[in-house]
Motif scaffolding. Structure first.
Motif, mmCIF file in Angstrom:
data_model
loop_
_atom_site.group_PDB
_atom_site.id
_atom_site.type_symbol
_atom_site.label_atom_id
_atom_site.label_comp_id
_atom_site.label_asym_id
_atom_site.label_seq_id
_atom_site.Cartn_x
_atom_site.Cartn_y
_atom_site.Cartn_z
ATOM 1 N N ASP A 1 0.872 -1.168 0.000
ATOM 2 C CA ASP A 1 0.000 0.000 0.000
ATOM 3 C C ASP A 1 0.911 1.221 0.000
ATOM 4 O OD1 ASP A 1 -2.299 1.520 -0.009
ATOM 5 O OD2 ASP A 1 -2.935 1.012 2.022
ATOM 6 N N VAL B 1 -4.667 0.104 4.081
ATOM 7 C CA VAL B 1 -4.496 -1.187 4.757
ATOM 8 C C VAL B 1 -4.070 -0.932 6.203
ATOM 9 C CG1 VAL B 1 -3.238 -3.380 4.775
ATOM 10 C CG2 VAL B 1 -3.877 -2.316 2.590
ATOM 11 N N ASN B 2 -4.707 -1.611 7.128
ATOM 12 C CA ASN B 2 -4.436 -1.412 8.555
ATOM 13 C C ASN B 2 -3.101 -2.063 8.936
ATOM 14 O OD1 ASN B 2 -4.503 -1.102 11.310
ATOM 15 N ND2 ASN B 2 -6.466 -2.118 11.611
ATOM 16 N N PRO B 3 -2.142 -1.290 9.468
ATOM 17 C CA PRO B 3 -0.845 -1.855 9.834
ATOM 18 C C PRO B 3 -0.804 -2.488 11.222
ATOM 19 C CG PRO B 3 -0.800 0.495 10.174
ATOM 20 C CD PRO B 3 -2.170 0.170 9.631
ATOM 21 N N ALA B 4 -1.886 -2.402 11.989
ATOM 22 C CA ALA B 4 -1.869 -2.881 13.377
ATOM 23 C C ALA B 4 -1.507 -4.366 13.437
ATOM 24 C CB ALA B 4 -3.231 -2.653 14.030
ATOM 25 N N ARG C 1 -11.223 1.597 -1.443
ATOM 26 C CA ARG C 1 -10.928 0.953 -0.165
ATOM 27 C C ARG C 1 -10.177 1.909 0.750
ATOM 28 N NH1 ARG C 1 -5.596 -0.026 0.209
ATOM 29 N NH2 ARG C 1 -4.370 -0.346 -1.673
ATOM 30 N N PRO C 2 -10.214 1.675 2.055
ATOM 31 C CA PRO C 2 -9.423 2.476 2.981
ATOM 32 C C PRO C 2 -7.968 2.019 2.969
ATOM 33 C CG PRO C 2 -10.610 0.793 4.189
ATOM 34 C CD PRO C 2 -11.054 0.688 2.755
ATOM 35 N N SER D 1 -2.603 12.479 9.238
ATOM 36 C CA SER D 1 -3.345 12.872 10.439
ATOM 37 C C SER D 1 -3.179 14.362 10.748
ATOM 38 C CB SER D 1 -2.867 12.057 11.643
ATOM 39 O OG SER D 1 -1.590 12.489 12.091
ATOM 40 N N ARG E 1 1.008 -5.898 12.327
ATOM 41 C CA ARG E 1 1.712 -6.409 11.149
ATOM 42 C C ARG E 1 3.201 -6.059 11.208
ATOM 43 N NH1 ARG E 1 -1.818 -6.676 6.496
ATOM 44 N NH2 ARG E 1 -0.016 -7.517 5.369
ATOM 45 N N ARG F 1 -0.095 3.573 14.938
ATOM 46 C CA ARG F 1 -1.105 2.580 14.560
ATOM 47 C C ARG F 1 -0.714 1.159 14.981
ATOM 48 N NH1 ARG F 1 -3.384 3.684 8.723
ATOM 49 N NH2 ARG F 1 -5.060 2.419 9.607
#
Length: 209
Positions: free
Chosen positions: A50, A117-120, A114-115, A73, A122, A147
């Motif tokens: 991403d 990709v969530n890195p939490a 799509r939003p 942010s 990972r 995150r």
């Protein structure tokens, strides 16, 4: 170390990161130049790719000279020499607003369906085609650290030693293939260093999806 092009540099980086193959790493590119690199690295490591959107804050009258950076942010990093370069509070506010608008536009272009990709949780590997001041990488690492990735890695082909020193502690690991003292610009370490277009970025992200 001189690289033929970004793909050649990405192949060398993938080799240096081979221990993450099969661990489903999230490979994040700082657009635009490193996006084709991240695509190749994600493929070779059997991971996902991403973009992480951050923008350089340019100096007054010299937009190519970074006095800091901002992430999606709105978190702002300013260098210690920003004020000496003529960037007062009002200038910084205007520059931040302009770069935030660019990021909103790019996010809408790059991943409209799509939003991010969530890195939490990972293994996250942040890629750039090279670092000069490191300002954008610092903003990217800060945004991602918040995150909660399991591991945060900065991986670049080339950067000056003082920039790598500045990044210490901002990532769990820094992988840099070359740290020449005689450093003027990232492009001097590539034989072929063309601009990467928004169209190429969208194509890479679409293929990865």
């Amino acid at each position: 170390m001189i690289f033929n092009d970004r793909i050649a540099a990405a192949e060398k980086l993938a080799q240096a990161l081979s221990e993450y193959r099969g661990k489903n790493p999230l490979v994040l590119a700082i657009p635009r130049g490193s996006v084709p690199m991240a695509k190749l690295i994600a493929e070779q490591l059997q991971g996902e790719m991403d973009v992480v959107l951050v923008r350089k804050l340019g100096a007054p009258g010299n937009p190519e000279f970074a006095i800091g950076s901002v992430d999606e942010s709105g978190w702002v990093y300013l260098t210690e020499y920003a004020a000496k370069a003529g960037a007062d509070d009002l200038y910084v506010q205007r520059e931040v607003a302009a770069q935030m608008e660019t990021m909103r536009r790019r996010r809408a272009q790059y991943t409209p369906a799509r939003p991010p990709v969530n890195p939490a949780g990972r293994i996250v590997i942040v890629i750039d085609d090279g670092l000069a001041t490191g300002s954008t990488m610092i903003a990217a690492l800060h945004a991602l650290r918040n995150r909660k990735p399991a591991q945060l890695i900065c991986a670049v082909p080339v950067a000056p030693p003082e920039t790598i020193q500045k990044l210490q502690g901002k990532a769990d690991r820094i992988v840099c293939l070359s740290t020449p003292a005689d450093f003027y610009a990232v492009g001097q370490f590539y034989r072929d260093f063309p601009q990467v277009s928004d169209g190429e970025v969208i194509a890479c992200l679409g293929a990865a999806t």
